[in-house]
Write an enzyme that holds these catalytic residues in place. Structure first.
Site, PDB file in Angstrom:
ATOM      1  N   ASP A  10       0.878  -1.172   0.000  1.00  0.00           N
ATOM      2  CA  ASP A  10       0.000   0.000   0.000  1.00  0.00           C
ATOM      3  C   ASP A  10       0.915   1.223   0.000  1.00  0.00           C
ATOM      4  O   ASP A  10       1.415   1.630   1.044  1.00  0.00           O
ATOM      5  CB  ASP A  10      -0.903  -0.015   1.230  1.00  0.00           C
ATOM      6  CG  ASP A  10      -1.850   1.171   1.268  1.00  0.00           C
ATOM      7  OD1 ASP A  10      -2.224   1.683   0.193  1.00  0.00           O
ATOM      8  OD2 ASP A  10      -2.208   1.605   2.382  1.00  0.00           O
ATOM      9  N   GLU A  70      -1.495  -1.472  -4.757  1.00  0.00           N
ATOM     10  CA  GLU A  70      -2.723  -0.705  -4.965  1.00  0.00           C
ATOM     11  C   GLU A  70      -2.469   0.415  -5.968  1.00  0.00           C
ATOM     12  O   GLU A  70      -1.440   1.100  -5.912  1.00  0.00           O
ATOM     13  CB  GLU A  70      -3.221  -0.124  -3.643  1.00  0.00           C
ATOM     14  CG  GLU A  70      -4.600   0.481  -3.754  1.00  0.00           C
ATOM     15  CD  GLU A  70      -5.178   0.839  -2.402  1.00  0.00           C
ATOM     16  OE1 GLU A  70      -6.130   0.173  -1.984  1.00  0.00           O
ATOM     17  OE2 GLU A  70      -4.653   1.770  -1.775  1.00  0.00           O
ATOM     18  N   ASP A 142      -2.224   1.083   7.195  1.00  0.00           N
ATOM     19  CA  ASP A 142      -1.418   0.825   5.997  1.00  0.00           C
ATOM     20  C   ASP A 142      -1.053  -0.659   5.886  1.00  0.00           C
ATOM     21  O   ASP A 142      -1.120  -1.241   4.805  1.00  0.00           O
ATOM     22  CB  ASP A 142      -0.137   1.668   6.029  1.00  0.00           C
ATOM     23  CG  ASP A 142      -0.440   3.152   6.146  1.00  0.00           C
ATOM     24  OD1 ASP A 142      -1.082   3.688   5.225  1.00  0.00           O
ATOM     25  OD2 ASP A 142      -0.052   3.753   7.153  1.00  0.00           O
TER      26      ASP A 142
END
Length: 178
Positions: A10, A70, A142
């Site tokens: 992420d 992502e 996160d």
């Protein structure tokens, strides 16, 4: 299907979350998770190097076979979006340099896979990650998001293998009994 180790990433400039799981196509197993932080008092180049070094250490220690990252969403603050894009570039570069295949997933696809809806909040994601990976205890949103990205990739891999098997079965001539 053999077991494969996946790292989910992420990306973020302040904190880049990472989560590593093992999957055999059916079962998911938690390996580790955390985040790499950069020092906000440093210049952009130093901060990107901190992310690079931190992710490089994680990959060297945990040896994933595949990576999932992502995709970046664009927000109203162009400068913040640009900096996030640079952090994301580093997050893609590290596994690429390690020779890993990299898959990308939209934030809504990750939420839909893990929560069941494309607009789940951080608490829902964390709760579902803990449900799907009971041994996981992400210390930040996160890290939880990174595990969710890895889970999304594990599910996408399973669907891809199923689609390949169906396509192969459809191409194979069927024998009929006399």
């Amino acid at each position: 299907m053999r077991q494969v180790r996946i790292i989910g990433i992420d990306p973020g400039l302040r904190r880049t979350g990472w989560g590593v799981i093992d999957t055999d196509g059916v079962k998911l197993g938690f390996v580790a998770c955390g985040s790499v932080s950069s020092n906000a008092g440093e210049g952009l180049g130093v901060r990107l190097r901190q992310i690079f070094d931190g992710l490089s250490n994680v990959l060297a220690e945990l040896a994933p076979a595949e990576a999932a990252i992502e995709q970046t969403f664009v927000n109203r603050d162009a400068a913040a979006t640009l900096k996030l894009g640079q952090a994301r570039g580093i997050a893609m570069l590290v596994p690429a340099l390690a020779g890993l295949a990299i898959a990308e997933y939209a934030p809504n696809a990750v939420k839909k896979t893990v929560v069941g809806a494309g607009h789940g909040d951080k608490d829902q994601i964390r709760a579902m990650v803990k449900y799907l990976l009971p041994k996981a205890d992400p210390d930040s949103a996160d890290a939880a998001d990174a595990l969710a990205i890895a889970i999304t990739h594990a599910h996408a891999r399973s669907w891809s293998k199923l689609e390949e098997a169906i396509a192969l079965a459809e191409q194979t001539p069927q024998r009929t009994a006399p």
